[in-house]
Motif scaffolding. Sequence first.
Motif, mmCIF file in Angstrom:
data_model
loop_
_atom_site.group_PDB
_atom_site.id
_atom_site.type_symbol
_atom_site.label_atom_id
_atom_site.label_comp_id
_atom_site.label_asym_id
_atom_site.label_seq_id
_atom_site.Cartn_x
_atom_site.Cartn_y
_atom_site.Cartn_z
ATOM 1 N N ASN A 195 0.808 -1.219 0.000
ATOM 2 C CA ASN A 195 0.000 0.000 0.000
ATOM 3 C C ASN A 195 0.843 1.271 0.000
ATOM 4 O O ASN A 195 0.358 2.336 0.370
ATOM 5 C CB ASN A 195 -0.938 0.009 1.220
ATOM 6 N N GLU A 196 2.099 1.164 -0.379
ATOM 7 C CA GLU A 196 2.975 2.330 -0.401
ATOM 8 C C GLU A 196 3.590 2.485 -1.789
ATOM 9 O O GLU A 196 3.803 1.495 -2.504
ATOM 10 C CB GLU A 196 4.105 2.198 0.633
ATOM 11 N N ARG A 197 3.885 3.733 -2.152
ATOM 12 C CA ARG A 197 4.513 4.007 -3.446
ATOM 13 C C ARG A 197 6.037 4.003 -3.353
ATOM 14 O O ARG A 197 6.724 3.870 -4.363
ATOM 15 C CB ARG A 197 4.044 5.357 -3.977
ATOM 16 N N PHE A 198 6.574 4.180 -2.120
ATOM 17 C CA PHE A 198 8.018 4.287 -1.961
ATOM 18 C C PHE A 198 8.485 3.421 -0.796
ATOM 19 O O PHE A 198 7.728 3.132 0.134
ATOM 20 C CB PHE A 198 8.445 5.739 -1.685
ATOM 21 N N VAL A 199 9.762 3.035 -0.875
ATOM 22 C CA VAL A 199 10.478 2.442 0.250
ATOM 23 C C VAL A 199 11.578 3.421 0.617
ATOM 24 O O VAL A 199 12.409 3.778 -0.226
ATOM 25 C CB VAL A 199 11.083 1.068 -0.123
ATOM 26 N N ARG A 200 11.585 3.872 1.869
ATOM 27 C CA ARG A 200 12.574 4.877 2.282
ATOM 28 C C ARG A 200 12.965 4.615 3.740
ATOM 29 O O ARG A 200 12.093 4.420 4.594
ATOM 30 C CB ARG A 200 11.981 6.278 2.156
ATOM 31 N N GLY A 201 14.280 4.617 4.009
ATOM 32 C CA GLY A 201 14.716 4.410 5.379
ATOM 33 C C GLY A 201 16.229 4.520 5.516
ATOM 34 O O GLY A 201 16.916 5.032 4.608
ATOM 35 N N GLU A 202 16.753 4.022 6.647
ATOM 36 C CA GLU A 202 18.197 4.050 6.917
ATOM 37 C C GLU A 202 18.645 2.744 7.539
ATOM 38 O O GLU A 202 17.931 2.147 8.356
ATOM 39 C CB GLU A 202 18.537 5.190 7.881
ATOM 40 N N ILE A 203 19.846 2.322 7.129
ATOM 41 C CA ILE A 203 20.548 1.245 7.828
ATOM 42 C C ILE A 203 21.523 1.912 8.789
ATOM 43 O O ILE A 203 22.324 2.754 8.382
ATOM 44 C CB ILE A 203 21.316 0.336 6.848
ATOM 45 N N ILE A 204 21.474 1.546 10.067
ATOM 46 C CA ILE A 204 22.360 2.136 11.073
ATOM 47 C C ILE A 204 23.285 1.039 11.589
ATOM 48 O O ILE A 204 22.833 0.031 12.154
ATOM 49 C CB ILE A 204 21.561 2.763 12.226
ATOM 50 N N LEU A 205 24.596 1.216 11.374
ATOM 51 C CA LEU A 205 25.603 0.247 11.810
ATOM 52 C C LEU A 205 26.422 0.832 12.951
ATOM 53 O O LEU A 205 26.813 2.001 12.909
ATOM 54 C CB LEU A 205 26.537 -0.119 10.658
#
Length: 414
Positions: free
Chosen positions: A381-391
């Motif tokens: 149900n979303e048009r985008f995938v957006r986020g962060e990988i935190i190491l």
Amino acid sequence: MGSDEMPQRVGSAERVTKAWRGLVMASALAAVAGLPMVHAPSSTASAQVLEPESNPAPAPGVRTSPSIQLETTTLDVGRLFDTDQPVAQVIRFTNNGTAPLEIVDVSASCGCTAGKPDKRFYQPGESGEIEVTFNPRNRNGQQRTRVTIRTNDPVRPSQVINVSAFVQKRVILEPALINFQRIAKGEGTSQTLQVTGRGEHFEIEEIAFLEGDHFSAKILSREPVEIEGEDGTMIRYTLEVTISPDAPVGTNHDRIRLRTNEGRGEESGGDQAQTVARENPREATNGAAQRPLAPIDIAITSSVLGEIVTTPDRVTLRGVQAGRAFTSQIRITHRSRGEFRILDSKVTMAGVKEEDLPGVVIQPAPEGGYRVLLNGVGPANERFVRGEIILTTNVRGEEELRIPFFGNVVNVRR
């Protein structure tokens, strides 16, 4: 009545009848040709010809149409400073046609605005006005823009007004943006910034940084200069802008704010005011030459490289399909091939529940460093995938690495 009078009366009647028939035919031919009508004579008067009306109705088959006539199709605003207020001028037009003129639309390209006329329809012979406004803000040099007027004129349905102006910077910055690229961690460096103002009394009164303490600046010199295409005395300051050795790894942003005496009273603007009044009387009239200049902000950005290298430094997810699995790989290495450890990892995405977040798999790479795999499922149900990988790492000063990721989601028909 005598028998000898009868033929005379009959002959007279025949002559009258023939005359009426001739007049009827002449009138019909005159109507077709658009000529004055010929009236039948009375029994006591000869035929009379009437004069045509002063405003005759259009002849059958003749079409009427509007016709717009612009007072001018070019508008030269003249010389302006980039800090001046928008300049408005009026363009007049007239309907020279024989039917009502409709102003369908008035539009302007970048840098201009155009007001709508007072009304939509203009009768034959009626005139109207369109106000054209040019805004010099954030512009420099020769400017050309246009205003388009669309009407119901069948011959010229679209008329263009070409607008020109020459915009000068009140204060000239070289460069307009300061960018420190690929600076090694722990190594400070500097760049020069030239600030040139008008008039021999131009001064920089204050230098400040707005968003942090990783940058500094100092004045190296102040000297009079001549610039091609610019009139009058110019004063140039040369500043040294420095990024601190302790600037954090990654991208840093700040702004330098300069306060000058440009345009403040006779001390700073006497020579300039005389020059402006001589070259552009409009400026001298509205007092723009004496209006104090707002503080000048110059953007600064930096990219500080640490010991840890991520390839790529931001992830673009391609081909993400709703409801289907996706994966992406990132390489994590040490710039000087030293040993390091990744201690922990997590993923953040705004508005996504923890159980729906992509997972991270960390694998040692045979050639050294690590492979980091981002595994997830495209949201339905979303048009985008957006986020962060935190190491989290054991490298001093680089304890936390943030790797952004982004992708479009495509719905697949089944």
